[in-house]
Structures are given as structure tokens and as C-alpha cells.
Design a protein around this motif. Sequence first.
Motif, PDB file in Angstrom:
ATOM      1  N   ALA A   1       0.253   3.509  -3.239  1.00  0.00           N
ATOM      2  CA  ALA A   1      -0.702   4.596  -3.023  1.00  0.00           C
ATOM      3  C   ALA A   1      -0.026   5.954  -3.191  1.00  0.00           C
ATOM      4  CB  ALA A   1      -1.299   4.492  -1.623  1.00  0.00           C
TER       5      ALA A   1
ATOM      6  N   LEU B   1       0.829  -1.201   0.000  1.00  0.00           N
ATOM      7  CA  LEU B   1       0.000   0.000   0.000  1.00  0.00           C
ATOM      8  C   LEU B   1       0.862   1.249   0.000  1.00  0.00           C
ATOM      9  CD1 LEU B   1      -2.740   1.458   0.319  1.00  0.00           C
ATOM     10  CD2 LEU B   1      -2.471   1.228   2.794  1.00  0.00           C
TER      11      LEU B   1
ATOM     12  N   VAL C   1      -2.593   9.985  -0.040  1.00  0.00           N
ATOM     13  CA  VAL C   1      -3.520   8.955   0.417  1.00  0.00           C
ATOM     14  C   VAL C   1      -2.877   8.119   1.530  1.00  0.00           C
ATOM     15  CG1 VAL C   1      -4.817   6.903  -0.259  1.00  0.00           C
ATOM     16  CG2 VAL C   1      -4.712   8.879  -1.796  1.00  0.00           C
TER      17      VAL C   1
END
Length: 293
Positions: free
Chosen positions: A261, A257, A265
Motif C-alpha cells: 500500500a 498490506l 494509505v
Amino acid sequence: MTKTVVVTGANRGIGLATALELARAGFDVIGTARSEEGARELHAGAERAGTRVRTVLLDVADATSTVRAFTEIAQMTGGGPWAVVNNAGHAQPGAVEDVDDEQVRAQLEVNLVAPARIARLVLPEMRRRRSGRIVNVSSVAGRVSMPMLGWYCASKQALETVSDALRMEVAPFGVQVVLIEPGSYGTGIWERGIASLPAREHSAYRKQYAAADEVLRGAGDLPGPRPVAKAVLRALTARRPQPRCLVGSGARSTALLDALAPTAVADWAKSTAVGLRSGPPRAVRALERLRRR
């Protein structure tokens, strides 16, 4: 001939699980502890597991203690160990501005300087034999920085960059360096971190520290650290071990992630997790508006 492996901080948590896992696999394990009481805890754990380990007293934050311990280990092993697992660690929680210089130095001394110091002591014999391994126990925090854990993340990310450089430097001499990057496991390190939380009376982050108390006290409900011990065992038995090994689905998803990302975010998600923000960031709101059109 049985290979000797030194495991630092071996009387609890990941260190204890690793020492027992390696001993069961047939390694000659020398576990280090800071005190006689810690050494007794390690011996008791080994006895319950039906195996055997040897112990040496070592405070990794003390250079003199480290030299003394590895001189003793060299005598015990006829020159030095085949491998070292640098597991001993310390977690300093707190906002970057609230952690004082002494706490910063202690964090870096244990998590960064100590593994490098130990490598300096064992590498000459490993080079002479043209064989050996150094396994540094890092964390997913070595890849992903989190608010309220900035100095801990800094120590682990620095350990990873040093380990990367060391891996390339010693490879021509037959020595391999491996990074183990666990996610969250029940090791006691976070419960002990409560004692080193900065004073909060005049902090801008008082609410976050109150929440951190609850999170740290609940860390005992996390799964046990045996998956990390198994990863260390693979790092020591594989012919060509992976240079880096994320341990646990949580560690892998967190690293993925953070890598994929957008920064805004990722910042929002991590800040929300520690109570610094609420509501989505501007980038998320913009994407939501586009989706509705």
C-alpha cells in the motif's frame, strides 16, 4: 544424543507453549523463568502435558543473572545448549513522546540487548561444535510500525536487523539464525502492558489510552499461541529453516498490506485502527474521484 534447547521466558504464553511442544518432540528443554514461582508454573504445565522440562532462573534484563544462568546451563549440558529460543519479551505501549527514558531503556534491554547478550554467551561453544541454532521470537511489529506502539515496534525491528546481521556472520561456522514473526495471539503480554501505559492526565492522547485499555483487556480472547510453538519446532527440525517465518494469516496480510500500500494509505489505515484519524486520506479520495469519472 538428545539435543538441548533453552527457551527463555518459558513459564507462560509463547514460551510455555514452545517449551512443551519441543519437549513432546523429544528435545531436552531447559526453560528459564525469573522466579521460583515461574519455574513451578513451568513444571506444572509440563506435568499436565505429560512431559518433562528442566528449569533455570534467569532475568534476561540483568547481565549478571544472564551470565550466572548460562554458566549453570553450560554445566548442565557439558558445554552449552545446541539451540536457544529467545522468547522472553516485554511490550511497552504508549505514544512515542509519552514513554519516558527509563521505559525506553527497559523495552530495548529486554527485546534487543538480552537476545544479543545470550547469543554472545552461547556462540563460542556452537562455533566449536560447528552446529547450533538461535531462534529469535520477534513479531509482525518487526516489519510493520504501529502508532501508540512505536517503542515496542522499534525494539522488534532492531532485533530483526541484528538477527539478519548475526545470521550472515555465524553461517560459516555451521550456526543458523531464524526469526519467528507472530501476529496476535493470547499470551498475556498485552494484558501485562496495561501496567506500563504512560500517565495520561496531561497527554494529548488521552482518548487513545482509554481505547487502548479496552483493547489490552480484551487480548485474552485471542487464539492460543501453539501455532507459534509449531513454527519454532519447524525452525529447529528443518534441515534448512527459513530465515524468517510470519505466523498467522493476520501477520501475513498485515505485512503484505504495509509492503504494497502507498505510505499515506497504510498510515491512514493504522491511524484509524487506534482512533487517531477518521475519514480516508487524500490519496484514497483522489482514487475515488478518478473511479467515478
